[in-house]
Design an enzyme around this catalytic site. Sequence first.
Site, PDB file in Angstrom:
ATOM      1  N   HIS B 184      -5.199 -17.306 -20.787  1.00 42.27           N
ATOM      2  CA  HIS B 184      -4.123 -16.824 -21.655  1.00 42.27           C
ATOM      3  C   HIS B 184      -4.607 -15.465 -22.165  1.00 42.27           C
ATOM      4  O   HIS B 184      -5.214 -15.373 -23.223  1.00 42.27           O
ATOM      5  CB  HIS B 184      -3.950 -17.839 -22.785  1.00 42.27           C
ATOM      6  CG  HIS B 184      -2.975 -17.480 -23.851  1.00 42.27           C
ATOM      7  ND1 HIS B 184      -1.680 -17.953 -23.850  1.00 42.27           N
ATOM      8  CD2 HIS B 184      -3.086 -16.741 -24.969  1.00 42.27           C
ATOM      9  CE1 HIS B 184      -1.043 -17.497 -24.931  1.00 42.27           C
ATOM     10  NE2 HIS B 184      -1.872 -16.758 -25.625  1.00 42.27           N
ATOM     11  N   ASP B 310       4.739 -23.108 -17.542  1.00 45.23           N
ATOM     12  CA  ASP B 310       4.315 -23.105 -18.946  1.00 45.23           C
ATOM     13  C   ASP B 310       5.232 -24.026 -19.769  1.00 45.23           C
ATOM     14  O   ASP B 310       5.645 -23.691 -20.882  1.00 45.23           O
ATOM     15  CB  ASP B 310       4.307 -21.678 -19.521  1.00 45.23           C
ATOM     16  CG  ASP B 310       3.554 -21.596 -20.850  1.00 45.23           C
ATOM     17  OD1 ASP B 310       3.013 -22.628 -21.306  1.00 45.23           O
ATOM     18  OD2 ASP B 310       3.517 -20.493 -21.427  1.00 45.23           O
TER      19      ASP B 310
END
Lengths: 313, 431
Positions: B184, B310
């Site tokens: 991330h 996601d």
Amino acid sequence: MIRLRSRHLLTIEELTHDEILEILDTARGMKEVFASREENTRAVKKVPVLQGRTVVILFFEPSTRTRQSFELAAKRLSADVVTLNIAASSREKGETIIDTVRTLEAMASDIIVVRHRSSGVPRLLSKTVRSSIVNAGDGCHAHPTQALLDFFTMREHLGELKGRKVVIVGDILHSRVARSNIHGLQKLGVKVTLVGPPSLVPREFSRLGVEIEYDFDRALAGADVVMMLRIQKERMMGAFFPSIGEYHRFYGLNRQRLALAKPDCLVMHPGPINRGVEIDSDVADGPQSVICEQVTNGVAVRMAILYLLASRL
Amino acid sequence: MRTEEEAVLLKGGRLVDPGFDGEESVDLLIRNGRIEAIGKDLSFADVRVKDIRGQWIVPGLIDLHVHFREPGEEEKETIATGSAAAVKGGFTAVCCMPNTSPPLDTPAGIRFVIDRANVVGKARVYPIGAITMGLEGEGLTNIGSLAEAGAVALSDDGRMVMDSRIMRRAMEYAKAFGIPFTLHSIDENLAAGGHMNEGVVSAKLGVSGSPAHAEIIAVMRDVALAELTGARVHIAHVSTKGAIEVIRRAKEKGLPVTAEVTPHHLILTEEAVEDYDPNFKMNPPLRTKEDREALQEALQEGIIDAIATDHAPHTVLEKSLPFDEAPFGVTGLETAVAATYTYLVKPGILKPRRWIESLATMPAKIFGLPGGRLAVGEPADLTVIDPNLAKEVKEEDFVGKGKNSCFLGETLSGWPTMTFVGGRCQYAAEE
């Protein structure tokens, strides 16, 4: 009288040029209700046009002047007024804001005046309620009644606003007052210049059709109005500017600076003012300052808005 | 995973798989959990025949990036409901991010997810282990033990390991176990307080923004660390044109860097936020039209290797909060296929074989997972998609707990109609 197209007042963007003028013209009459032309207050400051209507003033963010201005506006129109101050966030309370508003509606409200620290909340509510929603300030997004009272004040002094130059100074990035003024002034044909440190006046704002100037002195040339915004000391924590002293030096309004504008340039401020920070006392209290008139006019403009919305109900 | 004894013959489907050329339809036999035959005009005794003319047979889709919220936030999703959402969405395998409560930072946590998924017995669920204890960016997890317990990758997803020294050590250490990172990459300091993309829309809406450069800087750092350490680095949810350029240069240099993009970043832009609807709030945020175009091109070109959802379910209550109070994240598993088909494949932006490569073949390759291709003798993980089936996205149709979809109310086409995992039909659309 023209009828407003929307039953809500959420943003200045949603108003047409003619609707803005209708509100300002109506406000002139409303001001007569409590202030005579000689600026003396009247003994009886009340008219019965909203008798029987219920106005709920719902503030999720602390405020004194806007809240009291709305309360007084509703009372001077003889509406029944309920004021609620809700400090806890929806998350802490476990009740959604929509549920809060539905509860109030179940008690038969006609107009709900909302202030919230989050941008977009009045819009969210307007989609789910039957009442008229008046935005009394949402996050950094919009504060349409403040902008309207600013226009009203400018018109009282300057007459026609088209072609005038208004300089808005300070924390534009976090200012709902600035955003609503930018949109409304553009509709009225006013040239708007934004001034402040680049960290608080990001260049994206130039895409909204305004001038951006980082040099306050230069921006003041030819200004009809200089509108100072309150600078919040907590912005220093976000490193938006280094110190109050430095801010005052480059972006504070003092007498010498004001002399760079037109001789009769109006000094405005949505309040509350930080004396000695964004504005010096002698300017705030000086002959060009209309800061107290803005407060008076706020009541008149809010009366006009409540009246025009109620006449649609 | 158990296998279905019953044999099924899928008749007349078109194979869409990077390993197969041609557009003509074929038959495919599933028996004893495996693909037993692929060919023209097959016929067998004692098999159930399923006519799928006009539909596509693709390798079972693999999602490298989901949040199943278990343990700890079962009100949002569980491994059971998430698995049901996966197979309904055509995914035969998913990789679960470790930002649960507690985070998956111990071998016990990793084994818990694997065990729960086996009990549920729907999709293959691969846990991703945390890089640092508690996702706090400080002490390393027992990376070798996590890998041994079954973690397929490492991530502090939702957070970035801001200390470059710690990240460097993690990358070096993990090489001993051959486990990749999925990162991330968003600079937390630069992005702090941002609820949407920083730009002209955020300026207008009065919502504080997070600049594209919070991602660009972070991807630059992580690519530089991949170069320093030789670690395999996968960049999660790439959302900016600038980050694509960094990844392109890394690939040109031959660094072991891969990347994924979400359906919502491929399809939507920051303008979607104009109504302050928290169903369009996610991290990284929706970006500009220019970014979206760059993402679509990079995906077709292969600079971005994979599509990952996601999938981030939240409760209805949380998503009815004001925009800046609502949590980040949108669901994706049940809409990814139809959304990307409708917006990318149907208009010709993405070629069908590249589409399936990015949803199945590349994900398998990136984390070294089984599957990702159709072949005789391989486990029968496969999905049937009907490109002509159009359906409106409705809240009540989701089997996952999260209803926070970007595509609510839209009519999309190209829906999965059957999902086989290990030869077992785990999802079949009602006819």
